[in-house]
Motif scaffolding. Sequence first.
Motif, PDB file in Angstrom:
ATOM      1  N   GLU A 108      14.266   5.507  -4.498  1.00 14.16           N
ATOM      2  CA  GLU A 108      14.908   4.679  -5.508  1.00 14.16           C
ATOM      3  C   GLU A 108      15.844   3.730  -4.767  1.00 14.16           C
ATOM      4  N   ASP A 153       2.889  17.100  -0.507  1.00  8.76           N
ATOM      5  CA  ASP A 153       4.183  16.564  -0.916  1.00  8.76           C
ATOM      6  C   ASP A 153       5.075  16.213   0.274  1.00  8.76           C
ATOM      7  N   ALA A 199       5.053   5.940   0.403  1.00  7.85           N
ATOM      8  CA  ALA A 199       6.249   5.763  -0.424  1.00  7.85           C
ATOM      9  C   ALA A 199       5.985   4.603  -1.379  1.00  7.85           C
ATOM     10  N   THR A 247      12.716  -0.739  -6.610  1.00  8.94           N
ATOM     11  CA  THR A 247      12.133   0.595  -6.477  1.00  8.94           C
ATOM     12  C   THR A 247      12.765   1.509  -7.529  1.00  8.94           C
ATOM     13  N   GLY A 248      11.902   2.092  -8.362  1.00 11.93           N
ATOM     14  CA  GLY A 248      12.403   2.807  -9.531  1.00 11.93           C
ATOM     15  C   GLY A 248      12.668   1.866 -10.693  1.00 11.93           C
ATOM     16  N   CYS A 271       2.993  -0.079  -7.000  1.00  7.84           N
ATOM     17  CA  CYS A 271       2.452   1.000  -7.841  1.00  7.84           C
ATOM     18  C   CYS A 271       2.567   0.679  -9.327  1.00  7.84           C
ATOM     19  N   PHE A 298       1.722   9.312  -6.937  1.00  2.29           N
ATOM     20  CA  PHE A 298       1.696  10.580  -6.192  1.00  2.29           C
ATOM     21  C   PHE A 298       0.517  11.441  -6.630  1.00  2.29           C
ATOM     22  N   GLN A 327       5.602   5.677 -10.055  1.00  4.77           N
ATOM     23  CA  GLN A 327       5.629   6.397  -8.776  1.00  4.77           C
ATOM     24  C   GLN A 327       4.997   7.784  -8.930  1.00  4.77           C
ATOM     25  N   ALA A 328       5.302   8.447 -10.039  1.00  7.88           N
ATOM     26  CA  ALA A 328       4.732   9.778 -10.270  1.00  7.88           C
ATOM     27  C   ALA A 328       3.210   9.712 -10.386  1.00  7.88           C
ATOM     28  N   LEU A 354       9.613  10.015  -2.797  1.00  8.86           N
ATOM     29  CA  LEU A 354      10.066   9.327  -4.006  1.00  8.86           C
ATOM     30  C   LEU A 354      11.359   8.593  -3.669  1.00  8.86           C
ATOM     31  N   PRO A 360       9.893   5.069 -12.181  1.00  8.90           N
ATOM     32  CA  PRO A 360       9.579   6.445 -11.800  1.00  8.90           C
ATOM     33  C   PRO A 360       8.240   6.948 -12.340  1.00  8.90           C
TER      34      PRO A 360
END
Length: 547
Positions: free
Chosen positions: A411, A404, A381, A11-12, A190, A394, A390-391, A409, A387
């Motif tokens: 990591e 939000d 999530a 993750t991240g 993602c 979102f 993930q952005a 978010l 990142p």
Amino acid sequence: MALEIIPLGGTGEIGKNLNLLRCNGQALIVDCGVSFPGEDLPGVDLVVPDPEYLLAVREEIQGILLTHGHEDHVGALPYLLPRLGELPLYGTPLTLALIEQKLRERRIPATLHPVKPAVPFQVGKFGVEPIRVTHSIPDCVGYAIRTDEGIVVFTGDFKFDHTPVDGERTDFNHLARLGDEGVLLLLSDCTNAERPGWTPSESTVSDAYYTLFANARGRILITTFASNIHRLQQAIDMAQLYGRKVAVLGRRMEQNVEIAWQKGYLRIEPSTLISAKQLDDYPHERILVLTTGSQGEPLSALSQIAADEYPRLKIAPGDTVILSATPIPGNESLVWRTVNRLIRLGAKVYHDGIAPVHVSGHASQEELKLMISLLKPRYLAPIHGEPRHQAAYFELARQMGYTDDRMFLLENGSVLRIENGKAELGEKVPAGRLLIEEGVEGGVPEAIIRDRRHIAQEGILIALITVRAQTGDLIDDPQFILRGFEWQNEIQPELARAAVQETLGKMTPAEISDWDNIREELTMVLRRFCRKHLSRRPMVVVVVTEV
């Protein structure tokens, strides 16, 4: 006790996926994967999640759920299971067969529990439902996990492939039923959240293969991930269509082909397969070679072939090489070095930059939105991505009306706590990495890697100092061994010797009698000397010999 979701890998970042789910004194692990080192980790073979936190909660862990057989989801099991102790493993038959081979090689005992999509089972207090999804390997599932707080869904790696190679489509009905029942939290792949539209079907690769096979006049070599069974099937189908024999090179790919064939996940006519020893028994135009090395791994079969060091196969003009994979970030230079070497040897090389010989196994934007629409989760999530991915995820969710406060978010080391329906981030837990090097027990310390990088960039200076035991006087001039750089003129080594002699001359008898003190002082002196006179910062090693 609240429900806690704790990613400890993947993750991240891309790779080494491992997630921990805790609730009411019990826990489940979802996936246990590796990542592959880049050039910033010299000498390292694999990277796995650090098990420090898992060991702290070991008594809670009821088992490990495996989504599919790719290395970034199962490859860490041989390294972490011996530390964690025997834990039951749950996965589809192919996934378990692939990992069973790895564990048997290392004589690691394991209890394996085959699961079937849509057939619920119990692990401790948790009710688990495998969900059929499509990816680039057969027998992939996501998991719906029933907890006291609600249903948590891990998608695993997925895309919505309506024409999969094996005909096993995503179970949309199962996803919709879960959505109607009410999903508390969706933890979604993602990786392709930046890509608009839909990811093409895996079966479209066959169209590219068809054209390349039709035009190839010599041998064809195809490299992909050893666990990409769907891709291997398409290559084998083309070989059988065009009357080519198939040889498999690379130990891991040989094992995976044998396992998938025996388990019924690969369809191969027995007369099609030949051994590497038989390659010279057939004309070049009747040969297909499936080989490891899609990431430019130095010891892989393809890298040895490209270096003209593989004894059973030498590239000849007219041979075709197909790179049916994309480089993992960090491996690009290794891959292109292999490509350039193959071209120099006379091969025609095709990759996804110039021919559609690879498609992603991950969902693009429209598929990610469809997954959200089907499951209708309260909270989101995204995992299995950097990142930036993930952005992008979102942003898609905001377009669908998510606010939000319903998106998190995460990591590695984040703790997402959900209690009485309310979700919030808690205090982080340790979530490092373990660097695996063959033959090194317990992993390679980060300090060793820093030393390797330092030596690679700045070189090393070894100073050999011989002193008299009684007085500490120098018996001979200091000698220097340099690696990775050299003196710029004849005066510099003399100046370095003078600096050493001057330093020893200023030391008291008590200081000279302490060898550790001598090494420390001379190391600092030589470091300053190199910075001043050589504009370098080599590693300095002082060896003191007493006679």
